[in-house]
Design an enzyme around this catalytic site. Structure first.
Site, PDB file in Angstrom:
ATOM      1  N   TYR A 147       0.986   1.528   5.718  1.00 15.04           N
ATOM      2  CA  TYR A 147       0.814   2.492   4.608  1.00 15.04           C
ATOM      3  C   TYR A 147      -0.279   2.034   3.646  1.00 15.04           C
ATOM      4  O   TYR A 147      -1.114   2.828   3.211  1.00 15.04           O
ATOM      5  CB  TYR A 147       2.160   2.617   3.891  1.00 15.04           C
ATOM      6  CG  TYR A 147       2.239   3.662   2.794  1.00 15.04           C
ATOM      7  CD1 TYR A 147       2.400   5.009   3.092  1.00 15.04           C
ATOM      8  CD2 TYR A 147       2.207   3.280   1.450  1.00 15.04           C
ATOM      9  CE1 TYR A 147       2.507   5.960   2.080  1.00 15.04           C
ATOM     10  CE2 TYR A 147       2.324   4.218   0.438  1.00 15.04           C
ATOM     11  CZ  TYR A 147       2.479   5.550   0.761  1.00 15.04           C
ATOM     12  OH  TYR A 147       2.596   6.493  -0.250  1.00 15.04           O
ATOM     13  N   LYS A 151      -3.614   4.163   2.890  1.00 17.78           N
ATOM     14  CA  LYS A 151      -3.883   4.651   1.523  1.00 17.78           C
ATOM     15  C   LYS A 151      -5.166   4.028   0.952  1.00 17.78           C
ATOM     16  O   LYS A 151      -5.874   4.677   0.174  1.00 17.78           O
ATOM     17  CB  LYS A 151      -2.675   4.375   0.623  1.00 17.78           C
ATOM     18  CG  LYS A 151      -1.442   5.216   0.985  1.00 17.78           C
ATOM     19  CD  LYS A 151      -1.718   6.695   0.906  1.00 17.78           C
ATOM     20  CE  LYS A 151      -0.458   7.546   0.990  1.00 17.78           C
ATOM     21  NZ  LYS A 151      -0.756   8.986   0.944  1.00 17.78           N
TER      22      LYS A 151
HETATM   23  P1  NDP Z   1       7.936  13.745   0.369  1.00 15.80           P
HETATM   24  O1  NDP Z   1       8.489  12.959   1.518  1.00 15.80           O
HETATM   25  O2  NDP Z   1       8.843  14.158  -0.732  1.00 15.80           O
HETATM   26  O3  NDP Z   1       7.182  15.068   0.944  1.00 15.80           O
HETATM   27  C1  NDP Z   1       6.252  14.900   1.939  1.00 15.80           C
HETATM   28  C2  NDP Z   1       5.604  16.213   2.256  1.00 15.80           C
HETATM   29  O4  NDP Z   1       4.616  15.980   3.288  1.00 15.80           O
HETATM   30  C3  NDP Z   1       6.565  17.223   2.839  1.00 15.80           C
HETATM   31  O5  NDP Z   1       6.192  18.541   2.451  1.00 15.80           O
HETATM   32  C4  NDP Z   1       6.380  17.060   4.337  1.00 15.80           C
HETATM   33  O6  NDP Z   1       6.708  18.223   5.095  1.00 15.80           O
HETATM   34  C5  NDP Z   1       4.892  16.784   4.405  1.00 15.80           C
HETATM   35  N1  NDP Z   1       4.526  16.098   5.627  1.00 15.80           N
HETATM   36  C6  NDP Z   1       4.960  14.899   6.079  1.00 15.80           C
HETATM   37  N2  NDP Z   1       4.426  14.632   7.289  1.00 15.80           N
HETATM   38  C7  NDP Z   1       3.631  15.683   7.599  1.00 15.80           C
HETATM   39  C8  NDP Z   1       2.839  16.028   8.728  1.00 15.80           C
HETATM   40  N3  NDP Z   1       2.737  15.217   9.802  1.00 15.80           N
HETATM   41  N4  NDP Z   1       2.190  17.217   8.727  1.00 15.80           N
HETATM   42  C9  NDP Z   1       2.288  18.054   7.671  1.00 15.80           C
HETATM   43  N5  NDP Z   1       3.011  17.784   6.562  1.00 15.80           N
HETATM   44  C10 NDP Z   1       3.688  16.613   6.541  1.00 15.80           C
HETATM   45  O7  NDP Z   1       6.729  12.877  -0.178  1.00 15.80           O
HETATM   46  P2  NDP Z   1       6.215  12.651  -1.682  1.00 15.80           P
HETATM   47  O8  NDP Z   1       6.169  13.939  -2.395  1.00 15.80           O
HETATM   48  O9  NDP Z   1       6.975  11.531  -2.265  1.00 15.80           O
HETATM   49  O10 NDP Z   1       4.745  12.119  -1.403  1.00 15.80           O
HETATM   50  C11 NDP Z   1       3.614  12.991  -1.408  1.00 15.80           C
HETATM   51  C12 NDP Z   1       2.359  12.130  -1.274  1.00 15.80           C
HETATM   52  O11 NDP Z   1       2.302  11.208  -2.351  1.00 15.80           O
HETATM   53  C13 NDP Z   1       2.319  11.293   0.003  1.00 15.80           C
HETATM   54  O12 NDP Z   1       0.999  11.209   0.480  1.00 15.80           O
HETATM   55  C14 NDP Z   1       2.781   9.935  -0.475  1.00 15.80           C
HETATM   56  O13 NDP Z   1       2.315   8.916   0.364  1.00 15.80           O
HETATM   57  C15 NDP Z   1       2.162   9.894  -1.856  1.00 15.80           C
HETATM   58  N6  NDP Z   1       2.801   8.955  -2.768  1.00 15.80           N
HETATM   59  C16 NDP Z   1       4.111   9.108  -3.101  1.00 15.80           C
HETATM   60  C17 NDP Z   1       4.686   8.219  -3.996  1.00 15.80           C
HETATM   61  C18 NDP Z   1       6.099   8.346  -4.442  1.00 15.80           C
HETATM   62  O14 NDP Z   1       6.545   7.460  -5.185  1.00 15.80           O
HETATM   63  N7  NDP Z   1       6.838   9.368  -4.064  1.00 15.80           N
HETATM   64  C19 NDP Z   1       3.933   7.106  -4.562  1.00 15.80           C
HETATM   65  C20 NDP Z   1       2.551   7.069  -4.167  1.00 15.80           C
HETATM   66  C21 NDP Z   1       2.016   7.976  -3.285  1.00 15.80           C
HETATM   67  P3  NDP Z   1       8.270  18.546   5.447  1.00 15.80           P
HETATM   68  O15 NDP Z   1       8.885  19.035   4.166  1.00 15.80           O
HETATM   69  O16 NDP Z   1       8.194  19.590   6.500  1.00 15.80           O
HETATM   70  O17 NDP Z   1       8.872  17.264   5.922  1.00 15.80           O
END
Ligand code: NDP
Length: 241
Positions: A147, A151
């Site tokens: 990851y 990132k």
């Molecule tokens: P969530 O797990 O809550 O949501 C992830 C979203 O991405 C969902 O809508 C999911 O779809 C979609 N997704 C995952 N895999 C795929 C794929 N292969 N193709 C299309 N869509 C996909 O994640 P967060 O909201 O927590 O995170 C959002 C972003 O922020 C990410 O990039 C994460 O790495 C980054 N981030 C998050 C942090 C945190 O603390 N939460 C911290 C730092 C960065 P579905 O609903 O269908 O599963």
């Protein structure tokens, strides 16, 4: 005319907040997701934002999905590359599947999603590309070699693409959230959050998805054209990059 914005992983978590905020700011928004139909349908019913299902790790699926969104809403002017996953484990025990899935979904997706829209943005002389990276791509994180590598790659992608497109009215920026209160973080045991994570955060709480969304609105604006190639840390003071 409202500008068209596409948010990957835009149906829940941080992406859900970004989609809602863009709609509230007057954008014509589309949200993509991977496979959680129940969350997507709930989101669509609540917001009226159209949802599209495809895997951002597949170039062909992204090209097809983007074609459909553009047929429905018009050319994409704001792209938020937000979709991401974690598959944690110590590197000496990490499988190729854990590595590849995280690299392809968190980093490969930036090529897969951006390549099909960039030529249109260049021709129209306007575009906003906002990549959701992570604090762990800035500083590294135990158990997250995959990851952190992906990132950090998102940040390099952002800087290089910003240079190539600066003359074309296109800005490319990265946001690095710290710990944000979504299902991704809620999967961490509560006592680990309280004992190990909160003490690292000077503001003494997790961030909220809306606190990332407001930065996206700032970077997406027409009058944000001088901000490009930047990395915006939003982490409660945890890491000052
Ligand atoms: P969530 O797990 O809550 O949501 C992830 C979203 O991405 C969902 O809508 C999911 O779809 C979609 N997704 C995952 N895999 C795929 C794929 N292969 N193709 C299309 N869509 C996909 O994640 P967060 O909201 O927590 O995170 C959002 C972003 O922020 C990410 O990039 C994460 O790495 C980054 N981030 C998050 C942090 C945190 O603390 N939460 C911290 C730092 C960065 P579905 O609903 O269908 O599963």
């Amino acid at each position: 005319m409202a500008r068209v914005a596409l948010v990957t992983g835009g149906t829940r978590g941080i992406g859900g907040a970004i989609s809602r905020a863009l709609k509230a700011a007057g954008y014509n928004v589309a949200a993509s997701y991977a496979g959680n139909d129940a969350a997507a349908e709930k989101f669509k019913a609540e917001t009226g934002i159209p949802v599209y299902k495809w895997d951002v790790a597949s170039f062909d699926a992204c090209a097809g999905g983007i074609k459909q969104v553009e047929a429905d809403l018009g050319p994409i002017e704001v792209l938020v590359n937000n979709a991401g996953i974690t598959k944690d484990g110590a590197f000496h025990k990490m499988t190729l599947e854990q590595w590849s899935a995280v690299i392809n979904i968190n980093l490969g997706s930036l090529f897969n999603m951006t390549r099909p829209v960039i030529e249109g943005m260049r021709a129209r002389k306007f575009g906003r590309i906002i990549n959701i990276s992570s604090i762990n791509g800035q500083k590294g994180q135990f158990g997250q070699v995959n990851y952190s590598a992906a990132k950090a790659g998102d940040i390099g992608f952002t800087k290089a693409l910003a240079l190539e497109n600066a003359k074309n009215g296109i800005t490319v920026n990265a946001i690095c959230p710290g710990y944000i209160n979504t299902e991704m973080v809620q999967a961490v045991p509560k006592d680990v959050i309280e004992k190990n994570i909160l003490p690292q955060i000077p503001v003494t709480r997790l961030g909220e998805p809306d606190e990332i969304a407001r930065a996206v609105i700032f970077l997406a604006a027409d009058d944000a054209g001088f901000i490009t190639g930047s990395t915006l840390s939003i982490n409660g003071g945890q890491y000052q990059a």
